[in-house]
Design a protein around this motif. Structure first.
Motif, mmCIF file in Angstrom:
data_model
loop_
_atom_site.group_PDB
_atom_site.id
_atom_site.type_symbol
_atom_site.label_atom_id
_atom_site.label_comp_id
_atom_site.label_asym_id
_atom_site.label_seq_id
_atom_site.Cartn_x
_atom_site.Cartn_y
_atom_site.Cartn_z
ATOM 1 N N ASN A 158 0.810 -1.191 -0.239
ATOM 2 C CA ASN A 158 0.133 -0.010 -0.052
ATOM 3 C C ASN A 158 0.766 1.264 -0.112
ATOM 4 O O ASN A 158 0.322 2.463 0.005
ATOM 5 C CB ASN A 158 -1.112 0.095 0.984
ATOM 6 C CG ASN A 158 -1.997 -0.959 1.096
ATOM 7 O OD1 ASN A 158 -2.701 -1.057 0.103
ATOM 8 N ND2 ASN A 158 -1.882 -2.203 1.952
ATOM 9 N N TYR A 161 0.060 3.586 -3.023
ATOM 10 C CA TYR A 161 -1.278 4.316 -2.654
ATOM 11 C C TYR A 161 -1.107 5.398 -1.827
ATOM 12 O O TYR A 161 -1.698 6.627 -2.094
ATOM 13 C CB TYR A 161 -2.101 3.258 -1.887
ATOM 14 C CG TYR A 161 -3.782 3.507 -1.967
ATOM 15 C CD1 TYR A 161 -4.458 2.778 -2.755
ATOM 16 C CD2 TYR A 161 -4.346 4.376 -1.111
ATOM 17 C CE1 TYR A 161 -5.996 2.886 -2.742
ATOM 18 C CE2 TYR A 161 -5.625 4.504 -0.839
ATOM 19 C CZ TYR A 161 -6.411 3.658 -1.758
ATOM 20 O OH TYR A 161 -7.829 3.901 -1.650
ATOM 21 N N ASN A 214 -7.659 -0.142 4.193
ATOM 22 C CA ASN A 214 -6.617 -1.019 3.493
ATOM 23 C C ASN A 214 -6.126 -2.051 4.231
ATOM 24 O O ASN A 214 -5.735 -3.033 3.976
ATOM 25 C CB ASN A 214 -5.561 -0.405 2.514
ATOM 26 C CG ASN A 214 -6.125 0.519 1.577
ATOM 27 O OD1 ASN A 214 -7.127 -0.129 0.856
ATOM 28 N ND2 ASN A 214 -5.596 1.453 0.826
#
Lengths: 278, 319
Positions: A158, A161, A214
């Motif tokens: 992640n 992101y 997430n």
């Protein structure tokens, strides 16, 4: 169709589905949390007492808190650091793509590689032995190290992101303000601390919320690599819910869903207020 | 709101997404300014430092790809410690001695099960994305364009639902799916996902970018609300919609929790649950299957990276 009524037609299908699939059944779950699973008699707070007294539940709650408490600050900080560095280079797009790429890596494929890397006979042990590091010949997924492996996986997956979100936030900071500070003789560090960071507060709330969202999805990797009953250090709420579901412990599940739902609701609304005040 | 303004500002300047930040030696006019050699060097150095972990991030891809073109014998050699349970450690080579497409051939031609699951995955993802387009996009339009009672309140409900983890709503989903007789059918996975509020939120971010005046002038010309949605909303909100689709694809291509809970019949499973079923003995299969699973995701990623980034930003935007 007039302007005043049009929204009904646009919104209705979605809203009806949300009511049918989420809101109404959740209300049913709330009701069930006060009943016995089989006979459906009123049971008061018995289910809740059972859940809070359950060792697995306590472990899972503790681990989930530890995991989010460890990962999210780390993720937010690493993302910011990288984004600040990236906002200074020219081939941003290429480097950013590389960081984002793990998002495209299917979970199941991650599991295959992770097994090769971290099993007792995997690469990590191999090099640990070769360079005589501590902690050799261990099945990393079967020890407390599993926690950090999972945290690393989360960050690996992640980080891109988060960097994208931070970069957007940094680009949104008023350029003139930065220039003015520069003209006033503020150094780079001063500009960073007194101008840029305070203006990124809004972005930070967003990033925290989305990182949290997430972080819950890391269960996929955890499950595929270590199964339904992994090492205790990574036994999370997600595992617990899944196992209760498999064992049809619906009464416990109902009470736990209500408790978790309430905690999330409070957390989200709290963050949202902070968000609104930005 | 702030993000939206910045988005607009950037579009006006025509610069790439977060290309050169306001911080550091590349100012707004950084490209025009002639930088000193020292600055240039520092730039390269920084790029190199940033590139290193980024490359590290991509190592798993290399392992998968090389593994998928290794013959059975070679793989057996490298993985022997795991296969036989003997001592020692596995080894690897990034250059297979005898590259072969045998694994792919056997997987694609001799494993009908793989095909079934591949198309299961494709079918589910397509159905979910189509459903989200039909249901979620108009809802996003309603939130972005109209003012109605409880609008803010409903939006908050949607945000909360977007953020709730699957596990919290697992039991409630099960109750309703069971009640509707959908358990153990693809519908059990597809239907709840169609009503997910995540795409609504991402599309909403896209629709907010459309200037209201444009819609008002269309109304003045006598266009109906449907026509406005079809003629202005969808084309102008395309960025947001595609962003939701790209994020959705990457999410649903990896479906795991839902099929695991709601599909008992393994013939209905998506590909993402099949891979872990392959043991070490068939490592070649596992690598080839991983790469084939990877291809659609990477394709969507590369084709839609701009939208992916936009989508990430839109999801974090609040009106």
């Amino acid at each position: 169709m007039g302007k005043r009524r049009a929204w009904v037609f646009f919104l209705m299908p979605s809203f009806a589905g949300v009511l049918l699939f989420v809101v109404c059944p959740f209300a049913d779950v709330v009701k069930r949390s006060f009943q016995t699973a089989i006979t459906g008699e009123f049971a008061g707070l018995r289910n809740y007492r059972m859940v809070f007294g359950n060792t697995a539940f306590r472990t899972a709650v503790k681990n989930t808190f530890l995991f989010t408490g460890f990962c999210i600050p780390l993720m937010v900080a690493m993302g910011l650091f990288l984004a600040l560095a990236l906002s200074n280079v020219r081939h941003v797009r290429f480097i950013k793509s590389l960081y984002l790429f793990p998002m495209a890596m299917p979970t199941a494929a991650v599991a295959v590689v992770w097994k090769m890397l971290f099993y007792r006979q995997g690469f990590l042990n191999k090099y640990a032995v070769r360079f005589s590091l501590p902690g050799r010949a261990v099945d990393y997924l079967g020890t407390g190290a599993a926690f950090f492996l999972l945290a690393g996986t989360y960050i690996w997956k992640n980080l891109g992101y988060t960097v994208v979100l931070w970069l957007a936030g940094i680009a949104g900071v008023n350029g003139e303000m930065m220039e003015a500070a520069k003209v006033d003789g503020a150094g780079r560090l001063e500009r960073l601390v007194y101008v840029l960071l305070p203006n990124l507060k809004g972005s930070m709330y967003t990033i925290v919320v989305l990182s949290f969202l997430n972080s819950f999805k890391i269960y996929r990797e955890a499950y595929l690599v270590a199964g339904a009953y992994p090492h205790e250090s990574i036994y999370m709420l997600q595992h617990l819910f899944n196992n209760w579901f498999v064992n049809l412990d619906l009464d416990k599940m109902a009470a736990a869903a209500v408790v978790c739902g309430a905690v999330f609701l409070v957390g989200i609304l709290f963050l949202q207020r902070a968000w609104d005040e930005r | 709101m702030k993000w939206m303004e910045m988005e607009r500002e950037k579009e006006m300047k025509g610069s790439r997404f977060a290309g050169h930040g306001p911080f550091g030696f590349m100012g707004e006019d950084g490209k025009k300014r002639i930088r000193g050699a020292a600055g240039l060097c520092r730039g390269y150095l920084l790029e190199g430092v940033l590139l290193f972990p980024a490359l590290l991030v991509c190592i798993p891809f290399l392992i998968l790809i090389t593994g998928s073109v290794m013959g059975r014998g070679e793989l057996g050699e490298y993985l022997r410690p795991v296969l036989n349970g003997t001592g020692g450690y596995i080894s690897w080579s990034l250059m297979p001695d005898y590259p072969t497409f045998g694994n792919y051939g056997r997987l694609l031609l001799e494993t009908p099960q793989f095909f079934v699951l591949f198309w299961n995955s494709m079918g589910m993802v397509t159905a979910i994305l189509l459903g989200q387009f039909v249901i979620g996009v108009p809802a996003a339009w309603a939130f972005a364009v109209y003012e109605f009672p409880l609008c803010r309140w409903l939006l908050t409900v949607y945000i909360v639902l977007m953020l709730l983890p699957f596990q919290v709503t697992m039991l409630s989903s099960y109750l309703v799916l069971d009640g509707m007789g959908l358990m153990n059918t693809p519908g059990a996975v597809v239907l709840p996902a169609v009503f997910s509020t995540f795409p609504v939120f991402v599309c909403y971010g896209g629709f907010l970018q459309i200037p209201k005046e444009m819609l008002d002038s269309a109304r003045m010309d006598g266009a109906g609300e449907w026509l406005i949605f079809l003629k202005f909303g969808i084309p102008l909100g395309k960025g947001g919609i595609l962003s939701a689709m790209v994020l959705g694809f990457l999410e649903y291509w990896n479906l795991m929790e839902q099929p695991l809970a709601f599909l008992e019949d393994k013939a209905l499973w998506p590909l993402s649950l099949y891979l872990p079923e392959i043991g070490w003995q068939q490592a070649g299969y596992a690598f080839a299957a991983s790469v084939i699973t990877l291809v659609p995701a990477v394709f969507v990623f590369l084709a839609g990276q701009d939208y992916l980034e936009k989508g990430i930003v839109y999801a974090g935007m609040k009106g």
